[in-house]
Scaffold this motif. Structure first.
Motif, PDB file in Angstrom:
ATOM      1  N   SER A 264     -82.845 116.516  18.235  1.00  0.00           N
ATOM      2  CA  SER A 264     -83.979 117.389  18.557  1.00  0.00           C
ATOM      3  C   SER A 264     -85.299 116.665  18.364  1.00  0.00           C
ATOM      4  CB  SER A 264     -83.940 118.668  17.709  1.00  0.00           C
ATOM      5  OG  SER A 264     -83.977 118.372  16.328  1.00  0.00           O
ATOM      6  N   ASP A 265     -85.390 115.753  17.406  1.00  0.00           N
ATOM      7  CA  ASP A 265     -86.605 114.959  17.237  1.00  0.00           C
ATOM      8  C   ASP A 265     -86.922 114.203  18.518  1.00  0.00           C
ATOM      9  OD1 ASP A 265     -86.846 115.740  14.595  1.00  0.00           O
ATOM     10  OD2 ASP A 265     -86.028 113.896  13.766  1.00  0.00           O
ATOM     11  N   ARG A 266     -85.916 113.556  19.062  1.00  0.00           N
ATOM     12  CA  ARG A 266     -86.118 112.745  20.261  1.00  0.00           C
ATOM     13  C   ARG A 266     -86.483 113.599  21.472  1.00  0.00           C
ATOM     14  NH1 ARG A 266     -82.751 107.398  20.855  1.00  0.00           N
ATOM     15  NH2 ARG A 266     -82.823 106.569  18.743  1.00  0.00           N
ATOM     16  N   LEU A 267     -85.800 114.714  21.644  1.00  0.00           N
ATOM     17  CA  LEU A 267     -86.061 115.557  22.808  1.00  0.00           C
ATOM     18  C   LEU A 267     -87.463 116.170  22.761  1.00  0.00           C
ATOM     19  CD1 LEU A 267     -82.642 117.412  23.128  1.00  0.00           C
ATOM     20  CD2 LEU A 267     -83.486 115.530  24.536  1.00  0.00           C
ATOM     21  N   GLU A 268     -87.841 116.698  21.609  1.00  0.00           N
ATOM     22  CA  GLU A 268     -89.164 117.312  21.493  1.00  0.00           C
ATOM     23  C   GLU A 268     -90.260 116.278  21.693  1.00  0.00           C
ATOM     24  OE1 GLU A 268     -89.691 120.440  21.356  1.00  0.00           O
ATOM     25  OE2 GLU A 268     -87.660 121.121  20.923  1.00  0.00           O
ATOM     26  N   ALA A 269     -90.082 115.099  21.098  1.00  0.00           N
ATOM     27  CA  ALA A 269     -91.091 114.049  21.226  1.00  0.00           C
ATOM     28  C   ALA A 269     -91.243 113.599  22.671  1.00  0.00           C
ATOM     29  CB  ALA A 269     -90.730 112.872  20.331  1.00  0.00           C
ATOM     30  N   ALA A 270     -90.128 113.407  23.362  1.00  0.00           N
ATOM     31  CA  ALA A 270     -90.188 112.946  24.751  1.00  0.00           C
ATOM     32  C   ALA A 270     -90.907 113.956  25.640  1.00  0.00           C
ATOM     33  CB  ALA A 270     -88.782 112.683  25.278  1.00  0.00           C
ATOM     34  N   ALA A 300     -82.403 108.052  28.448  1.00  0.00           N
ATOM     35  CA  ALA A 300     -82.418 108.309  29.888  1.00  0.00           C
ATOM     36  C   ALA A 300     -81.071 108.056  30.540  1.00  0.00           C
ATOM     37  CB  ALA A 300     -83.491 107.448  30.557  1.00  0.00           C
ATOM     38  N   ARG A 301     -80.179 107.387  29.833  1.00  0.00           N
ATOM     39  CA  ARG A 301     -78.832 107.107  30.358  1.00  0.00           C
ATOM     40  C   ARG A 301     -77.780 108.086  29.825  1.00  0.00           C
ATOM     41  NH1 ARG A 301     -80.726 101.256  30.052  1.00  0.00           N
ATOM     42  NH2 ARG A 301     -80.562 100.530  32.220  1.00  0.00           N
ATOM     43  N   TRP A 302     -78.181 109.054  29.040  1.00  0.00           N
ATOM     44  CA  TRP A 302     -77.221 110.029  28.538  1.00  0.00           C
ATOM     45  C   TRP A 302     -76.560 110.768  29.696  1.00  0.00           C
ATOM     46  CZ3 TRP A 302     -80.852 112.296  24.215  1.00  0.00           C
ATOM     47  CH2 TRP A 302     -80.774 111.460  23.081  1.00  0.00           C
ATOM     48  N   LEU A 309     -83.183 113.860  31.212  1.00  0.00           N
ATOM     49  CA  LEU A 309     -84.327 114.003  32.102  1.00  0.00           C
ATOM     50  C   LEU A 309     -85.684 113.736  31.443  1.00  0.00           C
ATOM     51  CD1 LEU A 309     -85.410 114.648  34.890  1.00  0.00           C
ATOM     52  CD2 LEU A 309     -85.278 117.082  34.322  1.00  0.00           C
ATOM     53  N   PRO A 310     -85.985 114.276  30.234  1.00  0.00           N
ATOM     54  CA  PRO A 310     -87.315 114.012  29.658  1.00  0.00           C
ATOM     55  C   PRO A 310     -87.609 112.524  29.487  1.00  0.00           C
ATOM     56  CG  PRO A 310     -86.246 115.815  28.495  1.00  0.00           C
ATOM     57  CD  PRO A 310     -85.209 115.217  29.389  1.00  0.00           C
ATOM     58  N   ALA A 311     -86.632 111.752  29.025  1.00  0.00           N
ATOM     59  CA  ALA A 311     -86.844 110.313  28.849  1.00  0.00           C
ATOM     60  C   ALA A 311     -86.966 109.607  30.191  1.00  0.00           C
ATOM     61  CB  ALA A 311     -85.701 109.714  28.028  1.00  0.00           C
ATOM     62  N   TYR A 312     -86.148 110.002  31.149  1.00  0.00           N
ATOM     63  CA  TYR A 312     -86.215 109.429  32.497  1.00  0.00           C
ATOM     64  C   TYR A 312     -87.601 109.649  33.091  1.00  0.00           C
ATOM     65  CZ  TYR A 312     -85.364 109.199  37.581  1.00  0.00           C
ATOM     66  OH  TYR A 312     -85.449 108.921  38.922  1.00  0.00           O
ATOM     67  N   TRP A 313     -88.102 110.844  32.959  1.00  0.00           N
ATOM     68  CA  TRP A 313     -89.407 111.188  33.512  1.00  0.00           C
ATOM     69  C   TRP A 313     -90.509 110.379  32.828  1.00  0.00           C
ATOM     70  CZ3 TRP A 313     -90.146 113.946  37.776  1.00  0.00           C
ATOM     71  CH2 TRP A 313     -91.444 114.392  38.077  1.00  0.00           C
ATOM     72  N   LEU A 314     -90.441 110.279  31.513  1.00  0.00           N
ATOM     73  CA  LEU A 314     -91.440 109.530  30.763  1.00  0.00           C
ATOM     74  C   LEU A 314     -91.415 108.051  31.127  1.00  0.00           C
ATOM     75  CD1 LEU A 314     -93.604 109.288  28.629  1.00  0.00           C
ATOM     76  CD2 LEU A 314     -91.853 109.512  26.864  1.00  0.00           C
ATOM     77  N   LEU A 315     -90.234 107.490  31.246  1.00  0.00           N
ATOM     78  CA  LEU A 315     -90.110 106.080  31.620  1.00  0.00           C
ATOM     79  C   LEU A 315     -90.648 105.826  33.032  1.00  0.00           C
ATOM     80  CD1 LEU A 315     -86.593 105.258  30.174  1.00  0.00           C
ATOM     81  CD2 LEU A 315     -88.715 104.094  29.554  1.00  0.00           C
ATOM     82  N   GLU A 336     -79.523 105.028  37.530  1.00  0.00           N
ATOM     83  CA  GLU A 336     -79.334 103.716  36.919  1.00  0.00           C
ATOM     84  C   GLU A 336     -80.133 102.641  37.641  1.00  0.00           C
ATOM     85  OE1 GLU A 336     -78.463 100.847  34.334  1.00  0.00           O
ATOM     86  OE2 GLU A 336     -78.070 102.998  34.066  1.00  0.00           O
ATOM     87  N   ARG A 337     -80.196 102.717  38.943  1.00  0.00           N
ATOM     88  CA  ARG A 337     -80.986 101.741  39.690  1.00  0.00           C
ATOM     89  C   ARG A 337     -82.449 101.802  39.267  1.00  0.00           C
ATOM     90  NH1 ARG A 337     -84.383 102.133  43.699  1.00  0.00           N
ATOM     91  NH2 ARG A 337     -83.844 104.315  44.144  1.00  0.00           N
ATOM     92  N   VAL A 338     -82.957 103.001  39.109  1.00  0.00           N
ATOM     93  CA  VAL A 338     -84.345 103.175  38.695  1.00  0.00           C
ATOM     94  C   VAL A 338     -84.560 102.651  37.283  1.00  0.00           C
ATOM     95  CG1 VAL A 338     -86.082 104.904  38.105  1.00  0.00           C
ATOM     96  CG2 VAL A 338     -84.796 105.102  40.236  1.00  0.00           C
ATOM     97  N   LEU A 339     -83.623 102.955  36.397  1.00  0.00           N
ATOM     98  CA  LEU A 339     -83.772 102.515  35.009  1.00  0.00           C
ATOM     99  C   LEU A 339     -83.714 100.999  34.897  1.00  0.00           C
ATOM    100  CD1 LEU A 339     -81.680 105.239  33.158  1.00  0.00           C
ATOM    101  CD2 LEU A 339     -84.162 105.034  33.288  1.00  0.00           C
ATOM    102  N   GLU A 340     -82.868 100.366  35.675  1.00  0.00           N
ATOM    103  CA  GLU A 340     -82.819  98.900  35.666  1.00  0.00           C
ATOM    104  C   GLU A 340     -84.143  98.319  36.153  1.00  0.00           C
ATOM    105  OE1 GLU A 340     -79.454  97.682  37.920  1.00  0.00           O
ATOM    106  OE2 GLU A 340     -78.002  98.261  36.379  1.00  0.00           O
ATOM    107  N   ARG A 341     -84.701  98.942  37.141  1.00  0.00           N
ATOM    108  CA  ARG A 341     -85.998  98.493  37.668  1.00  0.00           C
ATOM    109  C   ARG A 341     -87.085  98.650  36.604  1.00  0.00           C
ATOM    110  NH1 ARG A 341     -88.961 101.930  42.465  1.00  0.00           N
ATOM    111  NH2 ARG A 341     -91.108 101.278  42.038  1.00  0.00           N
ATOM    112  N   ILE A 342     -87.095  99.780  35.934  1.00  0.00           N
ATOM    113  CA  ILE A 342     -88.087 100.030  34.892  1.00  0.00           C
ATOM    114  C   ILE A 342     -87.885  99.080  33.719  1.00  0.00           C
ATOM    115  CG2 ILE A 342     -88.879 101.722  33.187  1.00  0.00           C
ATOM    116  CD1 ILE A 342     -88.266 103.889  35.276  1.00  0.00           C
ATOM    117  N   GLU A 343     -86.642  98.892  33.331  1.00  0.00           N
ATOM    118  CA  GLU A 343     -86.340  98.004  32.209  1.00  0.00           C
ATOM    119  C   GLU A 343     -86.810  96.581  32.516  1.00  0.00           C
ATOM    120  OE1 GLU A 343     -82.568  96.914  29.280  1.00  0.00           O
ATOM    121  OE2 GLU A 343     -82.253  98.005  31.152  1.00  0.00           O
TER     122      GLU A 343
END
Length: 352
Positions: A264-270, A300-302, A309-315, A336-343
């Motif tokens: 919940s810490d991670r979700l609320e913060a994101a 974002a990979r969960w 979604l919250p982490a994906y959106w933030l990234l 995953e393609r998007v996350l690899e690009r962002i990473e």
């Protein structure tokens, strides 16, 4: 609509907890929920497969008989200093079992000592009003009616029952503002602190409320941190949108919460930090890049998409993507393609 934030995630955390309440301690009674997904997060040096092996739970298995015993086994792994298990409902009708890990020498979310002033209590009318709100919120969650207005620096929901209950909290915060701020930080009873942390967000003096709630973000009890983060979300919105030009909620502890072993810490913060990045707060963006990119990438990979979604959106915002690009990739299953690009863009030195 300006002044309104999509609130789908606002009470998702609490509702999931209610649905799964006590399930880890319930034993192997007939019909016990089974695990659909096991997510390990926070493991950088210790292989996730080793943690899964020690946990001894795979998809299709019943949930652990004892949450505490399972955590102790994992903490026995060399290099692991803390483990936290949480079961959430649901992924295709089965529990999502999250295993948060803190490694020796890894990023640490520092909590403050537990307050010990048992003389501080809230009036019964405050406790009862918060209980009424929680009940209304549970019904609204089941109906998917969670839109909220943050333009006044605190949540006022579209759902009529919730809004009436929240307006009562506004009035009580006017009467007991100083006590609420003190109780959120100093009360020895965790439930008192949790209720005070949420209701304090309705106090008229938003600067004083923000100062107290920043301390509550480091409370040893997850429920207190969760309510403090939700209350701070409205105050942060007011400052970010120009409703009060002298008001600013520093994002430091919200960024640190992204490295917590508690889900919940991670979700609320994101969710809250997304507001900062969307509104061009470069200071917050810089802190996130420096302190929390690995945490956001694993979130974002969960597999459970509402939590990813919250982490994906933030990234995506940090990576310079447009909302249209992010939505299109998400709907097309190209996460995953998007996350690899962002990473690659944000963590170039981490890749070969």
């Amino acid at each position: 609509m300006e002044g309104r934030e999509g609130a789908k995630g606002f009470e998702e955390a609490a509702q999931m907890r209610w649905l799964m309440a006590g399930v880890l301690a319930a034993g192997l009674a007939a019909g016990q929920p089974r695990v659909g997904v096991v997510e390990v997060f926070g493991a950088r040096r210790v292989p996730a497969e080793r943690i899964r092996k020690v946990l001894g739970v795979a998809p299709g298995d019943p949930l652990p008989k004892s949450k505490g015993e399972a955590e102790e086994r994992i903490e026995g792994i060399d290099g692991v200093v803390r483990a936290n298990l949480e079961a959430w409902c649901c992924e295709e009708g089965r529990a999502v079992l999250y295993v948060g890990i803190e490694e020796r020498g890894g990023t640490h979310f520092e909590l403050r000592p537990a307050p010990a002033d048992d003389s501080i209590a809230l009036p019964e009318e405050v406790m009862a009003a918060y209980g009424d709100f929680a009940a209304a919120l549970a019904r609204a969650t089941a109906e998917g009616d969670l839109e909220e207005d943050l333009s006044r620096g605190h949540s006022l929901m579209q759902n009529v029952a919730c809004r009436v209950a929240q307006q009562r909290l506004e009035a009580l915060a006017e009467l007991h503002g100083e006590l609420l701020l003190r109780a959120a930080v100093e009360a020895g009873d965790p439930e008192t602190r949790a209720v005070a942390a949420y209701v304090a967000g309705y106090a008229r003096d938003k600067k004083a409320a923000a100062a107290a709630l920043q301390m509550a973000l480091r409370d040893p009890e997850p429920a207190v941190r969760r309510n403090a983060a939700r209350a701070l979300k409205g105050i942060a919105y007011l400052g970010l949108t120009g409703g009060d030009r002298e008001l600013r909620v520093q994002p430091t502890w919200l960024v640190e919460m992204l490295n917590s072993v508690v889900l919940s810490d991670r979700l609320e913060a994101a969710q809250t930090l997304s507001m900062y990045v969307e509104r061009g707060d470069e200071s917050a963006a810089a802190q996130i890049r420096e302190r929390a990119l690995p945490a956001l990438l694993e979130m974002a990979r969960w597999q459970h998409l509402p939590h990813a979604l919250p982490a994906y959106w933030l990234l995506g915002k940090l990576g310079g993507m447009t909302e249209e690009e992010m939505e299109k990739a998400w709907e097309a299953g190209e996460r995953e393609r998007v996350l690899e690009r962002i990473e690659k863009r944000l963590l170039p030195r981490k890749r070969k």
